[in-house]
Write an enzyme that holds these catalytic residues in place. Sequence first.
Site, PDB file in Angstrom:
ATOM      1  CG  ASP A   1     -52.469 -73.753  41.102  1.00 27.68           C
ATOM      2  OD1 ASP A   1     -53.857 -73.585  40.867  1.00 27.68           O
ATOM      3  OD2 ASP A   1     -52.575 -72.233  42.445  1.00 27.68           O
ATOM      4  CG  HIS A  39     -50.318 -74.142  50.050  1.00 27.83           C
ATOM      5  ND1 HIS A  39     -50.473 -73.096  51.339  1.00 27.83           N
ATOM      6  CD2 HIS A  39     -51.234 -73.752  49.201  1.00 27.83           C
ATOM      7  CE1 HIS A  39     -51.579 -72.990  50.806  1.00 27.83           C
ATOM      8  NE2 HIS A  39     -52.205 -73.540  49.949  1.00 27.83           N
TER       9      HIS A  39
HETATM   10  N1  ACO Z   1     -40.356 -71.962  44.429  1.00 36.01           N
HETATM   11  C1  ACO Z   1     -38.797 -71.150  44.761  1.00 36.01           C
HETATM   12  N2  ACO Z   1     -38.492 -71.091  46.135  1.00 36.01           N
HETATM   13  C2  ACO Z   1     -39.187 -71.072  46.681  1.00 36.01           C
HETATM   14  C3  ACO Z   1     -41.550 -71.439  46.713  1.00 36.01           C
HETATM   15  C4  ACO Z   1     -41.355 -71.552  45.013  1.00 36.01           C
HETATM   16  N3  ACO Z   1     -42.304 -71.439  44.510  1.00 36.01           N
HETATM   17  N4  ACO Z   1     -41.613 -70.946  47.322  1.00 36.01           N
HETATM   18  C5  ACO Z   1     -41.277 -70.591  48.405  1.00 36.01           C
HETATM   19  N5  ACO Z   1     -39.459 -70.764  47.873  1.00 36.01           N
HETATM   20  C6  ACO Z   1     -38.590 -70.164  49.258  1.00 36.01           C
HETATM   21  C7  ACO Z   1     -38.677 -68.698  49.318  1.00 36.01           C
HETATM   22  O1  ACO Z   1     -37.429 -67.898  48.085  1.00 36.01           O
HETATM   23  C8  ACO Z   1     -38.204 -68.519  50.700  1.00 36.01           C
HETATM   24  O2  ACO Z   1     -36.950 -68.646  50.492  1.00 36.01           O
HETATM   25  P1  ACO Z   1     -36.073 -68.128  52.070  1.00 36.01           P
HETATM   26  O3  ACO Z   1     -36.419 -68.567  53.299  1.00 36.01           O
HETATM   27  O4  ACO Z   1     -34.463 -68.455  51.977  1.00 36.01           O
HETATM   28  O5  ACO Z   1     -36.019 -66.891  51.650  1.00 36.01           O
HETATM   29  C9  ACO Z   1     -39.078 -69.811  51.407  1.00 36.01           C
HETATM   30  O6  ACO Z   1     -39.326 -70.580  50.605  1.00 36.01           O
HETATM   31  C10 ACO Z   1     -40.708 -69.275  52.342  1.00 36.01           C
HETATM   32  O7  ACO Z   1     -40.681 -68.802  50.935  1.00 36.01           O
HETATM   33  P2  ACO Z   1     -42.157 -67.528  51.344  1.00 36.01           P
HETATM   34  O8  ACO Z   1     -41.998 -66.522  50.598  1.00 36.01           O
HETATM   35  O9  ACO Z   1     -41.460 -66.936  52.476  1.00 36.01           O
HETATM   36  O10 ACO Z   1     -43.066 -68.601  51.927  1.00 36.01           O
HETATM   37  P3  ACO Z   1     -44.581 -68.050  51.206  1.00 36.01           P
HETATM   38  O11 ACO Z   1     -46.179 -68.715  52.469  1.00 36.01           O
HETATM   39  O12 ACO Z   1     -45.175 -66.396  51.936  1.00 36.01           O
HETATM   40  O13 ACO Z   1     -45.042 -68.359  49.985  1.00 36.01           O
HETATM   41  C11 ACO Z   1     -46.289 -68.632  48.042  1.00 36.01           C
HETATM   42  C12 ACO Z   1     -46.280 -68.525  49.907  1.00 36.01           C
HETATM   43  C13 ACO Z   1     -47.021 -67.340  47.833  1.00 36.01           C
HETATM   44  C14 ACO Z   1     -47.631 -69.704  48.089  1.00 36.01           C
HETATM   45  C15 ACO Z   1     -44.683 -69.331  47.693  1.00 36.01           C
HETATM   46  O14 ACO Z   1     -45.002 -70.492  47.721  1.00 36.01           O
HETATM   47  C16 ACO Z   1     -45.026 -69.171  46.062  1.00 36.01           C
HETATM   48  O15 ACO Z   1     -44.584 -67.961  45.606  1.00 36.01           O
HETATM   49  N6  ACO Z   1     -45.444 -70.454  45.116  1.00 36.01           N
HETATM   50  C17 ACO Z   1     -44.699 -70.308  43.637  1.00 36.01           C
HETATM   51  C18 ACO Z   1     -46.512 -69.524  43.609  1.00 36.01           C
HETATM   52  C19 ACO Z   1     -48.377 -70.880  43.769  1.00 36.01           C
HETATM   53  O16 ACO Z   1     -47.535 -71.782  43.096  1.00 36.01           O
HETATM   54  N7  ACO Z   1     -49.010 -69.967  44.395  1.00 36.01           N
HETATM   55  C20 ACO Z   1     -50.161 -71.003  44.131  1.00 36.01           C
HETATM   56  C21 ACO Z   1     -50.530 -71.428  45.906  1.00 36.01           C
HETATM   57  S1  ACO Z   1     -51.681 -72.442  45.810  1.00 36.01           S
HETATM   58  C22 ACO Z   1     -52.892 -71.538  45.439  1.00 36.01           C
HETATM   59  O17 ACO Z   1     -53.680 -71.068  45.603  1.00 36.01           O
HETATM   60  C23 ACO Z   1     -54.323 -72.480  44.681  1.00 36.01           C
END
Ligand code: ACO
Length: 436
Positions: free
Chosen positions: A371, A313
């Site tokens: 979720d 998140h």
């Molecule tokens: N699975 C694997 N790796 C992940 C995940 C994941 N679900 N989420 C983040 N990471 C990793 C990224 O690859 C990144 O790694 P790095 O630092 O080595 O490059 C690091 O964790 C940070 O991730 P970001 O994408 O920079 O974080 P951001 O804050 O931009 O993204 C997000 C947040 C979009 C929610 C992300 O965690 C994601 O895609 N999760 C899966 C989708 C999801 O469940 N969304 C629901 C959000 S809650 C809602 O809307 C109710």
Amino acid sequence: MKLADNKATLSFSNGKPSVEMPVYSGAVGPDVIDIRKLYAQTGMFTYDPGFLSTAACQSAITYIDGDKGELLYRGYPIEQLATSCDFMETCHLLLYGELPNVEQKADFTKRVTMHTMVNEQMQFFLRGFRRDAHPMAIMTGLVGALSAFYHDSTDINNAEHRDISAVRLIAKMPTLVAMAYKYSAGQPYIYPKNDLSYSGNFLRMMFATPCEDYKVNPVLERALDRIFILHADHEQNASTSTVRLCGSSGTNPFAAIAAGVACLWGPAHGGANEACLNMLEEIQAMGGVAKVGEFMNQVKDKNSGVRLMGFGHRVYKNYDPRAKLMQETCNEVLNELGLANDPLFKLAKELERIALEDDYFVQRKLYPNVDFYSGIVQRAIGIPVKLFTGIFALARTVGWIAQLNEMIADPEYKIGRPRQLFTGSVPRNVKPLAQR
Ligand code: ACO
């Protein structure tokens, strides 16, 4: 917002004079540096794609402490609201700032109930869609179309219009989501029944047919009500910011909320519950729990493009408090329906167990978000996977409209107009076609 007793000073290494900027404190949470005069004073913008360090507004509605894993609506912890209040009380709280007393609750519920029907002509509009259209495509269209049906509540400068459109949107969303579902299933629409609760009425509009009586199961009714409470608002997330930005042009509330629905659809936001369930079903098809290790290796491989949906998140760097409550609801619903040994639930628990111990997730502070479990609950209730994000939109509508109305009432509100760092071509001359 009040002035803090310190100021921020921005200095430059090229000898340009430094600039002092006021700092403001909120009720709780990080202070903000007021950069509004920065461009006038320096000719420079700030650069923050994705709004990682930017507070785009002041708000008194929802507060999140991502490190603590804390979520408050108007100061009340989500855990207390989810266990002691229902969705109607939560809506009243978000919209008007206070939990209702007995009389106020009855009055608000009655007002919402009186608006649950939609203009009969909406049915014909809906019929224009293909039967296999994604429900979010239909919802984007239907919610936007409300502005064509309810002209008498579209003046955002009129507080009464704003209030009626808020009540209308909250009341009509369940009807529209259920209509979208019935249309895809080829079943007749079921009209709202106003002696039922908000979630009971929605269950009936979804699952009743004209041929049989439908009895609302109180466990499922409560579960759905909890899903609605947990998704009701979440501070300045992507769809809420979309609603604010869209509404800042002065457009009508139905159009602004339709923009929120469109934004919510994306898999990084509201679409994650659908994506999460699809992911669980794919792992199940690969061989279930035995394949979790293999799947996790793909997730950790940066080149695979696979993410563990329902994890991570932007704000929570701790367990999403809503996920805990949703896991509790998940247990209740599966027990009630005799699905306690549901293989997808077991699979989800195994994924969660491994992820919480795995260095990759621990180092990046990736925890389950709401979720992760909401999809399993909805699937058990019988809601088709494609409709999950529609349910989220239904629940989030109150948050969107509360935030929109807060913005419009804010004397500091202006049209939202971000600036840019331009990296394209410098000025050049058009050559005649034959010379290009
Ligand atoms: N699975 C694997 N790796 C992940 C995940 C994941 N679900 N989420 C983040 N990471 C990793 C990224 O690859 C990144 O790694 P790095 O630092 O080595 O490059 C690091 O964790 C940070 O991730 P970001 O994408 O920079 O974080 P951001 O804050 O931009 O993204 C997000 C947040 C979009 C929610 C992300 O965690 C994601 O895609 N999760 C899966 C989708 C999801 O469940 N969304 C629901 C959000 S809650 C809602 O809307 C109710």
